[in-house]
Write a protein that holds these residues in place. Sequence first.
Motif, PDB file in Angstrom:
ATOM      1  N   GLN A 171       0.738  -1.063  -0.117  1.00  0.00           N
ATOM      2  CA  GLN A 171       0.200   0.020  -0.050  1.00  0.00           C
ATOM      3  C   GLN A 171       0.821   1.281  -0.122  1.00  0.00           C
ATOM      4  O   GLN A 171       2.028   1.102   0.869  1.00  0.00           O
ATOM      5  N   ILE A 173       1.426   5.425   0.277  1.00  0.00           N
ATOM      6  CA  ILE A 173       1.078   6.504   0.695  1.00  0.00           C
ATOM      7  C   ILE A 173       1.524   7.818  -0.236  1.00  0.00           C
ATOM      8  O   ILE A 173       2.673   8.029  -0.458  1.00  0.00           O
ATOM      9  N   ARG A 185      -0.263  18.271   3.278  1.00  0.00           N
ATOM     10  CA  ARG A 185      -1.215  17.548   3.995  1.00  0.00           C
ATOM     11  C   ARG A 185      -0.944  17.677   5.359  1.00  0.00           C
ATOM     12  O   ARG A 185       0.130  17.990   5.966  1.00  0.00           O
ATOM     13  N   SER A 189      -4.215  14.063   9.294  1.00  0.00           N
ATOM     14  CA  SER A 189      -4.862  13.364   7.995  1.00  0.00           C
ATOM     15  C   SER A 189      -3.979  12.253   7.613  1.00  0.00           C
ATOM     16  O   SER A 189      -4.581  11.146   7.298  1.00  0.00           O
ATOM     17  N   VAL A 190      -2.642  12.535   7.498  1.00  0.00           N
ATOM     18  CA  VAL A 190      -1.843  11.299   7.058  1.00  0.00           C
ATOM     19  C   VAL A 190      -1.821   9.993   8.006  1.00  0.00           C
ATOM     20  O   VAL A 190      -1.957   9.018   7.700  1.00  0.00           O
ATOM     21  N   ASP A 192      -4.218   9.195  10.031  1.00  0.00           N
ATOM     22  CA  ASP A 192      -5.505   8.645   9.984  1.00  0.00           C
ATOM     23  C   ASP A 192      -5.355   7.540   8.848  1.00  0.00           C
ATOM     24  O   ASP A 192      -6.112   6.531   9.015  1.00  0.00           O
ATOM     25  N   GLU A 193      -4.779   7.981   7.878  1.00  0.00           N
ATOM     26  CA  GLU A 193      -4.774   6.974   6.650  1.00  0.00           C
ATOM     27  C   GLU A 193      -3.895   6.069   6.792  1.00  0.00           C
ATOM     28  O   GLU A 193      -4.154   4.754   6.552  1.00  0.00           O
ATOM     29  N   SER A 196      -5.653   3.415   9.583  1.00  0.00           N
ATOM     30  CA  SER A 196      -6.808   2.856   8.928  1.00  0.00           C
ATOM     31  C   SER A 196      -6.122   1.786   8.070  1.00  0.00           C
ATOM     32  O   SER A 196      -6.826   0.881   8.177  1.00  0.00           O
ATOM     33  N   ARG A 197      -5.297   2.005   7.361  1.00  0.00           N
ATOM     34  CA  ARG A 197      -4.850   0.746   6.297  1.00  0.00           C
ATOM     35  C   ARG A 197      -4.153  -0.254   7.208  1.00  0.00           C
ATOM     36  O   ARG A 197      -4.498  -1.583   7.076  1.00  0.00           O
TER      37      ARG A 197
END
Length: 206
Positions: A171, A173, A185, A189-190, A192-193, A196-197
């Motif tokens: 995956q 980013i 960014r 926000s980063v 959280d991404e 989540s992944r």
Amino acid sequence: MFYVFVQANILPGTTWKCFMRAAVDVHFNPLVSLAHALASKGLLCIRITCKGLNLTDRVKAYHEVWESFLSRKEFTVTKIFLAGKSAGAWAASSMARQLTAGSEQAVQGLVCLSFRLHPVGQTDHCQRSEDLLGLPKELPVLFLSGTADNMCEKNILENVITGLKSPATVQWIEGAGHGLAVEGRFEESVLDEINSRVMSWILERS
């Protein structure tokens, strides 16, 4: 930084934290954030850092900490996920290879964040991929890296993955460098991404 995420039955009132030679890495925001996120889902997180030693000595130290954890009667471990960032991913993959050599079911997953695959500007020199190549076909691996990581070129990582026996998920980013920051960014926000992944991947296997 090397991480162990554990799904375990824990006696009420029990807490257990382990740090080995705490260094700046232990406060690295993406890793702290990920540990908190996984803990919120009921996974016990052991964070270990061991600074200034070669890889063999680091892995030996991590084994000693892990064995100490397993000897404690207040924990009944049901699933184990190993994780690391950068050179910590070297240690995680090395330990995963050693543990699964004794039992293919010893570890349920390996997470490599910003795997340090080659020195900056030396894309013809892969580092520490031998442990990845030695992982068993039963052990799933998640690679999460930034598309701007100058120590993990996308095409080189994907080429290494084609040689793995383990089922690997990659995956990316978008725009992230080796430190997983993305220009333009907000950090939250980063994070959280990333959280989540990684959480989704681990929880699918828990």
